[in-house]
Design a protein around this motif. Structure first.
Motif, PDB file in Angstrom:
ATOM      1  N   UNK A 183     -11.480 112.176 -62.831  1.00 24.37           N
ATOM      2  CA  UNK A 183     -10.642 113.402 -63.217  1.00 24.37           C
ATOM      3  C   UNK A 183      -9.565 113.477 -62.108  1.00 24.37           C
ATOM      4  N   UNK A 184      -8.400 113.434 -62.451  1.00 27.02           N
ATOM      5  CA  UNK A 184      -7.094 113.283 -61.696  1.00 27.02           C
ATOM      6  C   UNK A 184      -6.340 114.446 -61.263  1.00 27.02           C
ATOM      7  N   UNK A 185      -7.185 115.802 -61.802  1.00 28.59           N
ATOM      8  CA  UNK A 185      -6.474 116.971 -61.452  1.00 28.59           C
ATOM      9  C   UNK A 185      -6.631 117.094 -59.647  1.00 28.59           C
ATOM     10  N   UNK A 186      -5.423 117.595 -59.346  1.00 28.97           N
ATOM     11  CA  UNK A 186      -5.626 117.733 -58.052  1.00 28.97           C
ATOM     12  C   UNK A 186      -6.234 119.143 -57.410  1.00 28.97           C
ATOM     13  N   UNK A 187      -6.097 119.302 -56.177  1.00 24.57           N
ATOM     14  CA  UNK A 187      -7.185 120.430 -55.585  1.00 24.57           C
ATOM     15  C   UNK A 187      -6.466 121.820 -56.265  1.00 24.57           C
ATOM     16  N   UNK A 188      -5.445 121.969 -56.998  1.00 25.50           N
ATOM     17  CA  UNK A 188      -4.949 122.969 -57.498  1.00 25.50           C
ATOM     18  C   UNK A 188      -5.037 122.970 -58.884  1.00 25.50           C
ATOM     19  N   UNK A 189      -5.650 121.876 -59.533  1.00 18.82           N
ATOM     20  CA  UNK A 189      -6.018 121.838 -60.992  1.00 18.82           C
ATOM     21  C   UNK A 189      -4.624 121.107 -61.712  1.00 18.82           C
ATOM     22  N   UNK A 190      -3.729 120.744 -60.948  1.00 22.20           N
ATOM     23  CA  UNK A 190      -2.515 120.032 -61.564  1.00 22.20           C
ATOM     24  C   UNK A 190      -2.572 118.519 -61.876  1.00 22.20           C
ATOM     25  N   UNK A 191      -2.230 118.236 -63.074  1.00 26.91           N
ATOM     26  CA  UNK A 191      -2.253 116.970 -63.503  1.00 26.91           C
ATOM     27  C   UNK A 191      -0.654 116.197 -63.462  1.00 26.91           C
ATOM     28  N   UNK A 192      -0.582 114.999 -63.440  1.00 27.98           N
ATOM     29  CA  UNK A 192       0.634 114.297 -63.348  1.00 27.98           C
ATOM     30  C   UNK A 192       1.615 114.854 -62.273  1.00 27.98           C
ATOM     31  N   UNK A 193       1.378 115.173 -61.177  1.00 23.70           N
ATOM     32  CA  UNK A 193       2.176 115.313 -60.337  1.00 23.70           C
ATOM     33  C   UNK A 193       2.785 114.295 -59.590  1.00 23.70           C
TER      34      UNK A 193
END
Length: 194
Positions: free
Chosen positions: A90-100
């Motif tokens: 899962x590639x959500x970052x530490x803040x739960x954002x995708x596709x940054x």
């Protein structure tokens, strides 16, 4: 493609959307802070680490199934949730954002100045007071892996609309769209919608 990000949006269009719904565009500093997902010491090259492959983000030749057929070849929002092709975590970052990193370059509220950060305030810089081009950050589905680096800065005229540009909004920090917030970026509620 109703679950894909909106593209062909100018900076003016993104600001109009934000104003209508009570959101605003992030400053460039806020965008980078959010893209890093809380990762410091060390800073990573990408939101998740220092290496990239097709299981991390959507970029040119990343190998996802959306690269076939007519363009645009964006992936759906949240596609990199652990069941993506090629398979990955899962590639959500530490803040739960995708596709940054990848998919679309995202408009920021700031004017662009190549040397701005040599003279900017250390805390919560809000960009130059004026200019002729606006900041866009993040890689696009048309770019290479280097375009997905968190630190890469880019710019274009605010009227530019094409297959590379979309936007992410900020909600909960005061300040009208296109202007800096009145709170420190480290405080307040942040919400990202696409």
């Amino acid at each position: 493609m109703s679950n894909h990000p909106v593209l062909y949006v100018s900076w003016y269009g993104a600001v109009a959307y934000c104003n209508y719904y009570g959101y605003r565009l992030p400053t460039e500093a806020e965008w980078e802070y959010a893209a890093r997902g809380g990762q410091y010491s060390p800073y990573y090259r990408y939101p998740w680490g220092n290496d990239i492959d097709g299981s991390n983000a959507n970029y040119s030749s990343s190998g996802d199934p959306y690269e076939a057929g007519t363009s645009p070849h964006t992936t759906p929002v949240g596609y990199y949730n652990g069941s993506q092709i090629p398979f990955g975590v899962d590639m959500a970052n530490g803040y739960g954002l995708y596709d940054v990193a990848g998919n679309l370059k995202e408009w920021c509220s700031d004017w662009f100045d190549l040397n701005y950060y040599t003279v900017s305030p250390y805390d919560n810089p809000t960009g130059p007071a004026n200019g002729s081009v606006r900041v866009v950050r993040g890689g696009a589905w048309t770019g290479n892996t280097d375009s997905c680096l968190v630190a890469i800065r880019d710019s274009t005229t605010p009227s530019n609309r094409n297959i590379h540009y979309g936007f992410r909004v900020v909600y909960g920090l005061s300040g009208p769209s296109g202007s800096p917030p009145s709170e420190d970026v480290h405080n307040g509620d942040r919400k990202s919608v696409v």
